[in-house]
Enzyme design. Structure first.
Site, mmCIF file in Angstrom:
data_model
loop_
_atom_site.group_PDB
_atom_site.id
_atom_site.type_symbol
_atom_site.label_atom_id
_atom_site.label_comp_id
_atom_site.label_asym_id
_atom_site.label_seq_id
_atom_site.Cartn_x
_atom_site.Cartn_y
_atom_site.Cartn_z
ATOM 1 N NE ARG A 398 48.438 90.957 -74.203
ATOM 2 C CZ ARG A 398 48.488 90.361 -73.224
ATOM 3 N NH1 ARG A 398 48.331 89.322 -73.205
ATOM 4 N NH2 ARG A 398 48.881 91.528 -72.427
ATOM 5 C CB CYS A 399 50.095 84.145 -78.105
ATOM 6 S SG CYS A 399 47.772 83.872 -77.974
ATOM 7 C CG MET A 400 52.884 84.475 -82.398
ATOM 8 S SD MET A 400 53.804 84.196 -83.570
ATOM 9 C CE MET A 400 52.782 85.515 -84.256
#
EC number: 3.5.3.6
Length: 409
Positions: A398-400
């Site tokens: 999700r962060c990426m």
């Protein structure tokens, strides 16, 4: 097709278009002595990090998702020589260059790069002092002498492959964020140019937060639970004042959301964003890190009579989520299965940071075996990717990723 180029009204609707950043030379400008300054704990091996990231992007394409890249969008936004020059000047102004001669030399270096994407990637990578002409001793000022051992004229931006944070898509709008640390706040310049000048996105997307604000908010703390309900995190990286500004703008601009659940939890690097401890994976299922549950406070925020109405929720989290999502029951799937050792280890390796690409279909790191097994027992389909190098930056799927378009659910 909708006239809106940004369409993100959930965390779980089928993902159609997403923006990534392929790790670049900025990772090779990480040094052990300056890791804390640049918000890293370790140094990824670039070649393997790129292979892992390419496999991540291909896994998304294999699911029919169009993959955009930040560096390409930013380059496409430099649509005239005047805009290109303006970008270079803003980049220099925000780089905190204290010496006039150094600034002149960097300006010449950047103007000498003719290809727009090469220029953008150079600004991301940072500039070492050895790339610039030597300043004669008699011309050096006090800053040059005092900082002579520091190797960079402009710091790299190694966190850029975490595209979730500099801006966040919310409905048809964008929150162009003011970030927690100066080293990351420079990253938001690319979003500014994309949403101001890009042929597709420029001038066509409402901003519900602006990078010029003086309070801090990051995209990892902005989750879209449904077309009516947002979740925001009050965390190490996002403060309550920013959330209030964001919510007033969302409600005033009638972006479409009626309520916000604000999650207040432990303020530390382990739990830097809400999405490192809590993500939505299906209509009625969430991952959660059990360590936050004891100290978690949740506030319901609505907008009435042109002001925010805030109520602290005292009940069970699963019941609160079920009530707000209109489902009979919500399942909280605990990272590590509630085992204190597995939970701590796998949360550190982003076991709770899943990217949902359709209801019940999630991208995860393969290394979090305990949590992954539990997710599969709940009937989820997992797309497992390697992340031995990517995870060193303390971020997961999700962060990426930053969704640009999802189907409605």
């Amino acid at each position: 097709m909708s006239s809106h180029p940004i369409q993100v009204f959930s965390e779980i609707g089928k993902l159609k278009k997403v923006m990534l950043h392929r790790p670049g030379k900025e990772l090779e400008n990480l040094l052990p002595d300056y890791l804390e300054r640049l918000l890293f704990d370790d140094i990824p091996f670039l070649e393997d990090a790129q292979k892992e990231h390419d496999a991540f992007a291909q896994a998304l394409r294999d699911e029919g998702i169009e993959v955009l890249y930040l560096e390409q969008l930013a380059a496409e936004s430099l649509t005239s020589p005047e805009i290109r020059d303006q970008f270079i000047e803003e980049y220099l102004d925000e780089a905190n260059i204290r010496d006039r001669q150094t600034k002149v030399a960097i300006r010449e270096l950047l103007h000498g790069i003719k290809d727009n994407q090469e220029l953008v990637e150079k600004t991301m990578a940072g500039i070492q002092k050895v790339e610039l002409p030597e300043i004669p001793d008699e011309a050096k000022d006090l800053t040059d002498l005092v900082e002579s051992d520091y190797p960079f004229a402009i710091d790299p931006m190694p966190n850029l492959y975490f595209t979730r944070d500099p801006f966040a898509t919310i409905g048809n709008a964008v929150s162009l964020n003011h970030m927690f640390a100066d080293t990351r706040n420079r990253e938001t310049l690319y979003g500014k140019y994309i949403f101001k000048y890009h042929p597709i996105y420029g001038g066509k997307v409402d901003l519900v937060y602006n990078r010029e604000e003086d309070t801090r908010i990051e995209g990892g703390d902005e989750l879209i639970l449904s077309k009516d309900v947002l979740a925001v995190g009050i965390s190490q990286r996002t403060d309550a004042a920013s959330i209030e500004k964001l919510l007033v703008n969302i409600f005033k601009k009638n972006v479409g959301f009626k309520k916000v659940l604000a999650f207040e939890f432990a303020n530390n690097r382990k739990f830097m964003h809400l999405d490192t401890v809590f993500t939505m994976v299906d209509y009625d299922k969430f991952t959660i890190h059990p360590e936050i549950e004891g100290d978690l406070h949740v506030y319901s925020v609505t907008y009435e009579n042109e002001k925010l109405k805030i109520v602290e929720e005292k009940g069970d989290l699963a019941e609160l989520l079920a009530q707000n999502l209109g489902v009979e029951k919500v399942h909280l799937i605990r990272c590590g299965g509630g085992n204190i050792v597995a939970a701590a280890r796998e949360q550190w390796n982003d076991g709770s940071n899943t990217l949902t690409i359709a209801p019940g279909v999630v991208v995860v790191y393969d290394r979090n075996t305990v949590t992954n097994k539990i997710l599969e027992e709940y009937g989820l389909r997992l797309i497992k990717i390697r992340g031995s190098e990517l995870v060193r930056g303390r971020g997961g799927p999700r962060c990426m990723s930053m969704p640009f378009e999802r189907e409605e659910v």
